[in-house]
Design a protein around this motif. Sequence first.
Motif, PDB file in Angstrom:
ATOM      1  N   ALA A 177       0.244  -1.755 -17.988  1.00 43.64           N
ATOM      2  CA  ALA A 177      -0.604  -0.922 -18.845  1.00 43.64           C
ATOM      3  C   ALA A 177      -0.214  -1.090 -20.307  1.00 43.64           C
ATOM      4  CB  ALA A 177      -0.492   0.546 -18.427  1.00 43.64           C
ATOM      5  N   THR A 178       1.069  -1.072 -20.569  1.00 39.96           N
ATOM      6  CA  THR A 178       1.547  -1.227 -21.939  1.00 39.96           C
ATOM      7  C   THR A 178       1.077  -2.550 -22.529  1.00 39.96           C
ATOM      8  OG1 THR A 178       3.522   0.061 -21.454  1.00 39.96           O
ATOM      9  CG2 THR A 178       3.611  -1.371 -23.377  1.00 39.96           C
ATOM     10  N   ARG A 183       0.822  -1.206   0.000  1.00 41.32           N
ATOM     11  CA  ARG A 183       0.000   0.000   0.000  1.00 41.32           C
ATOM     12  C   ARG A 183       0.855   1.254   0.000  1.00 41.32           C
ATOM     13  NH1 ARG A 183      -4.658   0.482  -1.554  1.00 41.32           N
ATOM     14  NH2 ARG A 183      -5.137   2.039  -0.012  1.00 41.32           N
ATOM     15  N   VAL A 188       3.414  -0.733 -13.013  1.00 40.86           N
ATOM     16  CA  VAL A 188       2.153  -0.225 -13.545  1.00 40.86           C
ATOM     17  C   VAL A 188       2.302   0.108 -15.027  1.00 40.86           C
ATOM     18  CG1 VAL A 188       0.570   1.721 -13.477  1.00 40.86           C
ATOM     19  CG2 VAL A 188       1.282   0.631 -11.355  1.00 40.86           C
ATOM     20  N   GLY A 189       3.404   0.745 -15.360  1.00 44.25           N
ATOM     21  CA  GLY A 189       3.642   1.108 -16.752  1.00 44.25           C
ATOM     22  C   GLY A 189       3.687  -0.124 -17.636  1.00 44.25           C
ATOM     23  N   GLU A 191      17.032   4.046  -9.582  1.00 46.57           N
ATOM     24  CA  GLU A 191      17.810   5.236  -9.937  1.00 46.57           C
ATOM     25  C   GLU A 191      18.936   5.490  -8.935  1.00 46.57           C
ATOM     26  OE1 GLU A 191      16.992   7.432 -12.415  1.00 46.57           O
ATOM     27  OE2 GLU A 191      18.174   9.204 -11.867  1.00 46.57           O
ATOM     28  N   PHE A 196       6.886   0.952  -8.528  1.00 49.80           N
ATOM     29  CA  PHE A 196       5.475   1.172  -8.852  1.00 49.80           C
ATOM     30  C   PHE A 196       5.305   1.590 -10.309  1.00 49.80           C
ATOM     31  CE2 PHE A 196       1.792   4.069  -8.995  1.00 49.80           C
ATOM     32  CZ  PHE A 196       0.815   3.251  -8.469  1.00 49.80           C
ATOM     33  N   ASN A 197       6.089   2.581 -10.710  1.00 48.31           N
ATOM     34  CA  ASN A 197       5.934   3.097 -12.065  1.00 48.31           C
ATOM     35  C   ASN A 197       6.284   2.055 -13.115  1.00 48.31           C
ATOM     36  OD1 ASN A 197       5.166   5.468 -10.967  1.00 48.31           O
ATOM     37  ND2 ASN A 197       6.993   6.616 -11.533  1.00 48.31           N
ATOM     38  N   ARG A 198       7.354   1.320 -12.879  1.00 47.21           N
ATOM     39  CA  ARG A 198       7.744   0.323 -13.875  1.00 47.21           C
ATOM     40  C   ARG A 198       6.695  -0.767 -13.987  1.00 47.21           C
ATOM     41  NH1 ARG A 198      13.544  -1.962 -12.676  1.00 47.21           N
ATOM     42  NH2 ARG A 198      13.002  -3.357 -14.391  1.00 47.21           N
ATOM     43  N   ARG A 234      21.897   3.561  -9.604  1.00 51.98           N
ATOM     44  CA  ARG A 234      22.590   3.833 -10.859  1.00 51.98           C
ATOM     45  C   ARG A 234      23.376   5.122 -10.830  1.00 51.98           C
ATOM     46  NH1 ARG A 234      17.556   1.739 -12.336  1.00 51.98           N
ATOM     47  NH2 ARG A 234      16.648   3.794 -12.642  1.00 51.98           N
ATOM     48  N   VAL A 260       2.442   3.622  -2.927  1.00 51.44           N
ATOM     49  CA  VAL A 260       1.783   4.767  -3.522  1.00 51.44           C
ATOM     50  C   VAL A 260       2.436   6.073  -3.109  1.00 51.44           C
ATOM     51  CG1 VAL A 260      -0.371   6.034  -3.575  1.00 51.44           C
ATOM     52  CG2 VAL A 260      -0.368   3.555  -3.774  1.00 51.44           C
ATOM     53  N   ALA A 261       2.653   6.233  -1.807  1.00 51.75           N
ATOM     54  CA  ALA A 261       3.280   7.472  -1.357  1.00 51.75           C
ATOM     55  C   ALA A 261       4.780   7.342  -1.605  1.00 51.75           C
ATOM     56  CB  ALA A 261       3.007   7.682   0.120  1.00 51.75           C
ATOM     57  N   GLU A 292       9.236  -5.545 -16.193  1.00 51.24           N
ATOM     58  CA  GLU A 292       8.660  -5.553 -17.537  1.00 51.24           C
ATOM     59  C   GLU A 292       8.291  -6.974 -17.965  1.00 51.24           C
ATOM     60  OE1 GLU A 292      11.322  -3.914 -16.573  1.00 51.24           O
ATOM     61  OE2 GLU A 292      10.643  -1.842 -16.808  1.00 51.24           O
TER      62      GLU A 292
END
Lengths: 338, 338
Positions: free
Chosen positions: B94-95, B73, B90-91, B280, B86-88, B283, B76-77, B297
């Motif tokens: 979605a893709t 949960r 969800v992205g 990030e 999260f972004n990878r 890296r 999200v924050a 992915e």
Amino acid sequence: MSSRAVTIRDVAERAQVSISTVSHTFSGSRPISAQTRERVLAAARELGYDANPSARSLRTGRSGLIGLFLRPRYAVAGTPDRAETFNRLVGSVATEMLRRKTGLIHVPDLHDPAVASVPMDGCLVAHPYGSDEVLAEVQRRGIPTVTVEEDPDRPELAWAVRLDYPRVVTGLLEHLREQGAREITLLSGTEDNAWNRRPRQTYLDWCARIGIRPRTGLLSEGLSGEETAARARELLTAADRPDAFVVCTCDSAAVFVKVAAELGIGVPGELLLAALTDSEHGRVANPRITAMDLNHEVLAEQAVELMFARLSRAAEPKEPVTVDPVLRLRESTARPPH
Amino acid sequence: MSSRAVTIRDVAERAQVSISTVSHTFSGSRPISAQTRERVLAAARELGYDANPSARSLRTGRSGLIGLFLRPRYAVAGTPDRAETFNRLVGSVATEMLRRKTGLIHVPDLHDPAVASVPMDGCLVAHPYGSDEVLAEVQRRGIPTVTVEEDPDRPELAWAVRLDYPRVVTGLLEHLREQGAREITLLSGTEDNAWNRRPRQTYLDWCARIGIRPRTGLLSEGLSGEETAARARELLTAADRPDAFVVCTCDSAAVFVKVAAELGIGVPGELLLAALTDSEHGRVANPRITAMDLNHEVLAEQAVELMFARLSRAAEPKEPVTVDPVLRLRESTARPPH
DNA sequence: GCCAATCATCAAAACGTTTCGATAGCCAGT
DNA sequence: ACTGGCTATCGAAACGTTTTGATGATTGGC
């Protein structure tokens, strides 16, 4: 799994009441005696009842879902730069929606008749093209819409969040000049959206204002590394090579750096390089690349806020909300490197 | 906008046919004469008709939408590392869904009764906890489900995609040993999911196999920078400081590097550092941090594929699909640095 | 020139809710 | 004892589709 879904009718039967009583118990739209309420809730619990969302939205006309359209279609497949933009934007919108406990739908192609249409109370269209057809379509259907970045051909749509390009792009150009650049070439992307149009216009205005000859060109943001390299080689070996390039993506900028190195042109020593959107490529290249961060997180947050305002029947704003992109100054434009 | 939505009834009236004829014209479920079809299509076009998705799914029992639950949960924050995960994820989901022209819904809290429930034909639950309650709930509702990573307490659920931790974590541990580490401490995160449990188990097994004493600890993946720093200081100044740490996130690893530097401990010179998820932070830190990339992915791609297989009534697989995480070797474990 | 088969269309019954007018029971005021 | 106004509940009508059995109209075989 279960042979048959539990409906409001099953609950009513078990609790010995009418279905409208069950409905009222859940919605609270009419008073229900404590005793009856208990019976209904118990029955629902025992049966494992959950309201059918399609039936509910058919009746009420609301689904509690917001649609999201991300316009650059090839964002989906895309280059690394694209993927990052896509992920940040989608991720931020999703985060914002989850915070507000509202479902978010990624809508597949609206124009494909094979695709079942989707129940949405409103929708976000991100990075519309000029005279965007999806934007036009959702408007035709009467779906309340908010855009992330404006349709550059329809600046009158005020339910929008837009970036303040003039301020930041001008800042970048002045920075390049301070660093000694005299001949700055701007290579825009080829998708016809605000992100390509407005920085270009800002550049042209700036050139006119300070009295220098604008040098522009196009460089598709969807090109492969090899294609971009070929283009870079051509531009970097030209007789009138400029002393600074502003290109559309960090992917492209990284290729320019590499080609420049092959040609023995030092960055930032003999050539300054900056990109109009930030990405991983820009942060790990050597030298790291100055870029404009499109601030997708804030853009998304504002857009979602605007969407909720619109759905709660707020008045149309007089003009779009403005968000600042963030200039990330890095070594590729620092002379001498810090 | 429009006073009233156009329904199939309006189209029927204008085309002078019954509503069932209109329906058949669109669905093709019965033959319709060319002449009538023309009239119906023309009427629909002129009126701007679009089928109401709620009515359709009420009737058919299918919505054409897949739900997505992301279990941690506080992703999200979250911290930067969290946001990237999260972004990878969800992205990518979605893709993948867009490629298949199916809508994807981010589902808000299922247990919050204030939240309208959501019409989904199936759902993905990503990174379930042990005995995950959301997973249990969607199963109770009879929604076909695929998990991304398994519920560690329910390894029998074969509609799942899981990471091959043993192979890659063992590879990492052997790498550390090759680089000279003799005392390796593993600091797991505190969320009770496969990502924390299984690498820990792999580590314990490995220690037992090669006959060294395991040294483990906990480090919450949700800690602030200051909190992590305090913990790092404590561990790095202990008398029996190990010569290598494997921590849960790159965020944490970066803090460890910083604290080590303050204490005059060189990384990788005197201390090796690796993280169990990449981001990030890993890296761009100096030195850059060796990390296990969770390969979101591919995980997403496989999960979506499994979902479609399940929806088309394929047989339940014998065991979950396995995906390899990718070990990203970087300077923080390279002695000497390459 | 009749019977059966095929074709194109229609009418009506769901699907599971919410909403709203109607009603039965009850109490207070006259 | 009758009226008026609550309160708690019911019944029925939507909401906009898809589905399916029924029905005329047209064809083809003899």
